[in-house]
Write an enzyme that holds these catalytic residues in place. Structure first.
Site, mmCIF file in Angstrom:
data_model
loop_
_atom_site.group_PDB
_atom_site.id
_atom_site.type_symbol
_atom_site.label_atom_id
_atom_site.label_comp_id
_atom_site.label_asym_id
_atom_site.label_seq_id
_atom_site.Cartn_x
_atom_site.Cartn_y
_atom_site.Cartn_z
ATOM 1 N N GLU A 120 25.504 -7.180 -1.588
ATOM 2 C CA GLU A 120 26.282 -6.632 -2.473
ATOM 3 C C GLU A 120 26.274 -7.434 -4.091
ATOM 4 O OE1 GLU A 120 27.551 -4.151 -1.184
ATOM 5 O OE2 GLU A 120 27.717 -5.038 1.130
ATOM 6 N N HIS A 123 24.666 -4.786 -6.244
ATOM 7 C CA HIS A 123 25.205 -3.697 -6.178
ATOM 8 C C HIS A 123 26.165 -3.951 -7.128
ATOM 9 C CE1 HIS A 123 24.773 -2.765 -1.848
ATOM 10 N NE2 HIS A 123 23.397 -2.419 -1.789
ATOM 11 N N TYR A 127 26.507 -1.810 -10.911
ATOM 12 C CA TYR A 127 27.915 -1.222 -11.447
ATOM 13 C C TYR A 127 28.161 -1.394 -13.401
ATOM 14 C CZ TYR A 127 28.753 -0.333 -6.973
ATOM 15 O OH TYR A 127 28.275 -0.044 -5.253
ATOM 16 N N GLU A 187 32.092 -0.182 4.610
ATOM 17 C CA GLU A 187 30.177 0.538 4.657
ATOM 18 C C GLU A 187 30.218 2.053 4.795
ATOM 19 O OE1 GLU A 187 28.649 -1.875 2.735
ATOM 20 O OE2 GLU A 187 29.174 -3.745 4.099
ATOM 21 N N GLU A 221 23.935 0.202 2.431
ATOM 22 C CA GLU A 221 24.887 0.035 2.895
ATOM 23 C C GLU A 221 24.861 0.938 3.937
ATOM 24 O OE1 GLU A 221 26.867 -0.824 1.842
ATOM 25 O OE2 GLU A 221 27.193 -1.417 -0.647
ATOM 26 N N HIS A 224 23.760 -2.092 6.715
ATOM 27 C CA HIS A 224 25.252 -3.319 6.877
ATOM 28 C C HIS A 224 25.865 -2.324 7.584
ATOM 29 C CE1 HIS A 224 24.475 -4.757 2.284
ATOM 30 N NE2 HIS A 224 23.934 -4.975 2.688
#
Length: 347
Positions: A120, A123, A127, A187, A221, A224
């Protein structure tokens, strides 16, 4: 029924056995022997997760840098808003995964949640990476402010935020179960209209670098969501007193609200984007909700949406199996490192 308050798991407790009695609120030494865990198949989940290692700066954004100014105004606006949305959702996931691990008395859960927390964090970094590639620092900052200022986004995230914060303030079994439901929604449902936007751009040979990164995140995801649903089912089985009609009704209620909020958000952010059918998107959101409910061990609530109405998404990533290479041949969508899983007895 009085809710059971949980204490943080002790780091070591040698008088307890290595294999925990419960995933939360159990007794365990804190020593992790993957050959002696309560749910042996979770080792395979751990191996799949660590096999998904990637870094944002591995992705070539040179074409995206040139293409972003040529996107329509609606596409640019949606691009920035959706990156803002994704960053708003992924940032607290790092902390939530770590918080769950603090109360997990199963050391295998602690290890798996550590990997999820790390992913995470990647991730969220990604961005920042894509935005820094295509827009100015001022525009980057504005995108990251959306989670605090955009009224539609605030409304959409309100219940999730309240649920997560309730777990922080009151770490009980009931709130752990609710946090797992909200995490499953996040998720498995809340990202998906955003993912579809980037895949739609890639269908038109636009922003393929961003789309490739999104497919990596999407794959993470999915894994997850799979583990969180297993953790939910295990916890509910270990605490059967929580498996009540009232609680299950609460889960269905939250799913229906979340579908409505995700549909409202997608209509707001995608309304002027060519290539996205909003009615089809609403069907896809309901299809995803059904899928996540099945993974949680519950029944579907949208009987007319058992099939994926946006099958073109499968060319990017919408399942756990198979190698998905996009037709631009930039890079294989299947980035898992190949290795055979050892059997538990062969570790």
């Amino acid at each position: 029924m009085q809710d059971t308050l949980l204490k943080k798991a002790k780091t070591m407790e040698p008088r307890f056995p290595n294999q925990t009695s419960k995933v939360f609120g159990g007794e365990s030494s804190g020593i992790l022997n993957w050959n002696d865990i309560k749910y042996p198949h979770w080792y395979k989940m751990y191996k799949r997760l660590v096999g998904n290692y990637w870094q944002a700066d591995e992705i070539n954004m040179s074409s995206d840098v040139k293409q972003f100014p040529m996107l329509t105004e609606a596409e640019q606006d949606a691009y920035l808003k959706i990156i803002g949305l994704l960053s708003t959702l992924d940032a607290p996931q790092t902390r939530t995964a770590l918080l769950l691990s603090l109360y997990a008395t199963d050391p295998s859960v602690q290890s798996i949640m550590a990997v999820i927390a790390q992913q995470e964090a990647v991730h969220n970094e990604s961005y920042s990476y894509v935005l820094s590639s295509v827009v100015s620092l001022k525009e980057q900052d504005e995108a990251f402010q959306l989670g605090r200022k955009d009224s539609v986004l605030l409304k959409r995230n309100e219940r999730l935020i309240a649920g997560y914060n309730q777990f922080v303030e009151d770490p009980s079994v009931g709130n752990i179960l609710k946090t797992l439901v909200y995490t499953s929604l996040l998720e498995g449902l809340f990202f998906y209209s955003g993912f579809a936007f980037f895949y739609n751009l890639a269908r038109d040979h636009k922003m393929v670098g961003t789309s490739t990164m999104i497919s990596y995140i999407n794959r993470d995801e999915l894994e997850h969501g799979r583990f969180i649903s297993e953790l939910f089912r295990a916890t509910l089985a270990e605490y059967p007193e929580y498996n009540t009609e009232a609680f299950i009704d609460w889960v269905y209620h939250e799913f229906r609200l979340s579908v409505d909020l995700e549909s409202e958000w997608s209509a707001y952010v995608l309304k002027d984007v060519d290539g996205i059918d909003l009615e089809e998107m609403q069907g896809y959101i309901k299809y995803r909700a059904n899928k996540m409910l099945r993974m949680l061990g519950l029944s579907e609530i949208y009987p007319d949406h058992t099939e994926n109405p946006m099958k073109w998404i499968r060319a990017y990533v919408d399942n756990f199996d198979g190698t998905k290479t996009d037709f631009f041949e930039q890079k294989s969508r299947q980035y898992t490192k190949t290795s055979d899983l050892n059997g538990f007895d062969d570790l």
